[in-house]
Design a protein around this motif. Structure first.
Motif, short mmCIF file in Angstrom:
data_model
loop_
_atom_site.label_atom_id
_atom_site.label_comp_id
_atom_site.label_asym_id
_atom_site.label_seq_id
_atom_site.Cartn_x
_atom_site.Cartn_y
_atom_site.Cartn_z
N PRO A 60 6.88 -4.12 -5.22
CA PRO A 60 8.01 -3.32 -5.68
C PRO A 60 8.09 -1.99 -4.93
CG PRO A 60 6.21 -3.11 -7.22
CD PRO A 60 5.73 -4.04 -6.14
N VAL A 61 8.60 -2.03 -3.70
CA VAL A 61 8.49 -0.88 -2.80
C VAL A 61 9.37 0.29 -3.25
CG1 VAL A 61 8.74 -0.10 -0.43
CG2 VAL A 61 7.84 -2.37 -0.89
N ALA A 62 10.65 0.05 -3.50
CA ALA A 62 11.53 1.16 -3.88
C ALA A 62 11.12 1.73 -5.23
CB ALA A 62 12.99 0.68 -3.92
N PHE A 63 10.66 0.87 -6.12
CA PHE A 63 10.19 1.35 -7.43
C PHE A 63 8.95 2.22 -7.25
CE2 PHE A 63 7.53 0.53 -11.27
CZ PHE A 63 8.35 1.17 -12.21
N GLY A 64 8.02 1.80 -6.39
CA GLY A 64 6.82 2.60 -6.14
C GLY A 64 7.18 3.97 -5.59
N THR A 65 8.15 4.00 -4.65
CA THR A 65 8.62 5.28 -4.10
C THR A 65 9.15 6.17 -5.22
OG1 THR A 65 9.26 4.13 -2.07
CG2 THR A 65 10.17 6.33 -2.42
N ASP A 119 0.83 -1.21 0.00
CA ASP A 119 0.00 0.00 0.00
C ASP A 119 0.87 1.26 0.00
OD1 ASP A 119 -2.65 -1.02 -0.09
OD2 ASP A 119 -2.54 -1.54 2.02
N LEU A 120 1.97 1.24 0.74
CA LEU A 120 2.87 2.41 0.71
C LEU A 120 3.40 2.61 -0.71
CD1 LEU A 120 5.05 2.04 3.96
CD2 LEU A 120 3.00 3.45 3.62
N ALA A 121 3.81 1.51 -1.35
CA ALA A 121 4.33 1.61 -2.72
C ALA A 121 3.28 2.20 -3.66
CB ALA A 121 4.77 0.23 -3.22
N ALA A 122 2.04 1.79 -3.46
CA ALA A 122 0.96 2.25 -4.34
C ALA A 122 0.61 3.71 -4.12
CB ALA A 122 -0.28 1.38 -4.12
N MET A 123 1.14 4.30 -3.05
CA MET A 123 0.93 5.73 -2.79
C MET A 123 2.17 6.51 -3.19
SD MET A 123 -1.91 6.74 -1.55
CE MET A 123 -2.60 8.37 -1.31
N GLY A 124 3.23 5.83 -3.58
CA GLY A 124 4.49 6.50 -3.88
C GLY A 124 5.29 6.87 -2.65
N ALA A 125 4.94 6.26 -1.50
CA ALA A 125 5.57 6.64 -0.23
C ALA A 125 6.82 5.81 0.05
CB ALA A 125 4.58 6.48 0.92
N LEU A 174 13.75 3.65 -14.58
CA LEU A 174 13.56 3.34 -13.16
C LEU A 174 13.35 1.84 -12.95
CD1 LEU A 174 11.15 6.22 -12.03
CD2 LEU A 174 13.55 5.90 -11.35
N ALA A 175 12.57 1.23 -13.83
CA ALA A 175 12.32 -0.21 -13.71
C ALA A 175 13.64 -0.98 -13.85
CB ALA A 175 11.31 -0.66 -14.76
N ALA A 176 14.46 -0.58 -14.81
CA ALA A 176 15.75 -1.26 -15.00
C ALA A 176 16.62 -1.07 -13.76
CB ALA A 176 16.44 -0.71 -16.25
N ARG A 177 16.64 0.16 -13.22
CA ARG A 177 17.49 0.42 -12.06
C ARG A 177 17.06 -0.40 -10.85
NH1 ARG A 177 17.22 6.28 -9.87
NH2 ARG A 177 17.80 6.73 -12.01
N HIS A 178 15.74 -0.60 -10.70
CA HIS A 178 15.23 -1.33 -9.52
C HIS A 178 15.02 -2.82 -9.80
CE1 HIS A 178 14.65 2.14 -6.89
NE2 HIS A 178 14.34 2.81 -7.98
N GLY A 179 15.37 -3.27 -11.00
CA GLY A 179 15.21 -4.69 -11.31
C GLY A 179 13.76 -5.13 -11.35
N ILE A 180 12.89 -4.24 -11.82
CA ILE A 180 11.45 -4.51 -11.84
C ILE A 180 11.00 -4.68 -13.29
CG2 ILE A 180 9.19 -3.41 -11.45
CD1 ILE A 180 10.63 -4.32 -8.88
N ARG A 181 10.14 -5.67 -13.52
CA ARG A 181 9.50 -5.79 -14.83
C ARG A 181 8.30 -4.84 -14.86
NH1 ARG A 181 7.34 -11.52 -17.34
NH2 ARG A 181 6.17 -10.65 -19.10
N ALA A 182 8.30 -3.90 -15.77
CA ALA A 182 7.17 -2.97 -15.91
C ALA A 182 6.68 -3.04 -17.34
CB ALA A 182 7.59 -1.55 -15.54
N THR A 183 5.38 -3.29 -17.51
CA THR A 183 4.82 -3.53 -18.84
C THR A 183 3.68 -2.56 -19.11
OG1 THR A 183 5.24 -5.89 -18.44
CG2 THR A 183 3.86 -5.33 -20.34
#
Ligand code: ADP
Ligand code: MG
Length: 319
Positions: free
Chosen positions: A193-198, A71-77, A278-287
């Motif tokens: 994906p917490v850091a990515f959401g932030t 939920d924090l990630a989904a708020m950008g927190a 950002l996705a590449a930096r955080h190792g997140i798959r974003a589609t």
């Protein structure tokens, strides 16, 4: 409860970061950066209702915190700290040690230290209440109401696996029972994906974490934003192990399956390269899976099977 203080000292008295006052006083103290606001969320887990009695305590500790930092990630927190309320029928040190290990590994991993809580005896069954707090710059937060027509719609991670894992645990799809081994962790160890959401704060326009299924959760964003959306089914990041299942099972798991704890967010097309970096930096798959339109409802184009009917009851489609 008898032994309450020993229990806390044994399992939950972890060092707090510099500048934060953690476990041991009447309140915890959290610094919040100027120009920011506190983002606060809480979730309650009840034995027999949200988790099976025999579930691995380490996985439960992980998930109890994961659903909150999601939920924090989904708020950008950015996470600052969390509180843990525990109501226990008795003191089982092995169970508590496992629970604390799973909770702490994620707390350390995402930077959300446990800074307090409450512990009581429960007449019946375990109840777990976690509250997580984070900070987000004023006006950079990712509210559900922020989507605009023309935005791209993005999804992190993959879709479908937690729902199929739940169905397999319930004995469904017996000819594919062997799949459970590779999917169970997607249900029991969600990795929001917490850091990515932030990092998306101030970049994306709106976000939500997928807990009840993509269509339902995207629907909340669209309703709050007064917009419609078109999703291209062929773009959706279906978990790679689901290909052996019937198309109908996969489609339902992907569009309606919950427990994903990944993000669905919207952003201006111009932000695309920043989001990919950002996705590449955080190792997140974003589609990129679709776009926001004027109007209301969600259209899914290119579905293998027609949408609608009882399986999708309660959802508001158009077209
Ligand atoms: P109070 O009586 O002021 O509520 P408690 O005796 O309940 O304080 O708790 C003592 C300290 O232990 C407090 O700092 C509280 O935040 C912390 N604490 C209690 N239970 C937990 C728990 N389950 N996890 C983390 N900290 C806890
Ligand atoms: Mg107390």
């Amino acid at each position: 409860m008898a032994g309450e203080f020993d229990l806390i000292a044994r399992h939950f008295d972890w060092p707090a970061p510099a500048g934060t006052l953690g476990v041991g006083d009447d309140c915890a103290l959290l610094p919040v950066a100027s120009g920011h606001r506190l983002a606060i969320t809480t979730d309650l887990l009840v034995e027999g209702c949200h988790f099976f009695s025999g579930v691995d305590p380490q996985a439960l500790g992980h998930k109890a915190l994961a659903v909150n930092v999601s939920d924090l990630a989904a708020m950008g927190a950015r996470p600052l700290g969390c509180l843990l309320g525990l109501s226990l029928p008795g003191v089982d040190d092995d169970w508590l040690a496992g629970f604390a290990r799973g909770f702490r590994a994620l707390a350390d991993g995402v930077g959300c230290p446990l800074i307090g809580g409450d512990t009581t005896r429960s007449p019946q069954g375990i109840v777990i209440s976690v509250t997580a707090m984070g900070e987000v710059a004023v006006d950079a937060e990712l509210r559900r109401s922020g989507a605009r027509p023309g935005d791209d719609i993005w999804v992190t991670g993959t879709l479908g696996a937690p729902h199929v894992a739940l169905e397999l645990l319930q004995g469904r799809h017996p000819s594919h029972a062997a799949l459970l081994e590779s999917l169970q962790a997607m249900l029991e160890w969600p990795q929001p994906p917490v850091a990515f959401g932030t990092a998306l704060a101030g970049v994306a326009h709106a976000a939500i974490d997928i807990s009840d299924g993509l269509l339902q959760d995207l629907g909340h964003v669209l309703k709050a934003s007064g917009c419609a959306a078109e999703i291209e089914y062929s773009r959706l990041p279906v978990h790679e192990r689901l290909g052996v299942l019937d198309a109908a099972v996969v489609q339902r798991a992907v569009l309606n399956g919950g427990d994903v704890y990944q993000l669905c967010f919207t952003a201006a097309p111009l932000a695309g390269p920043v989001i990919e970096a950002l996705a590449a930096r955080h190792g997140i798959r974003a589609t990129r899976v679709g776009r926001v339109l004027p109007g209301q409802g969600v259209r899914v184009s290119g579905c293998p099977l027609p949408l609608g009917g009882d399986g999708y009851a309660g959802f508001d489609h158009f077209g």
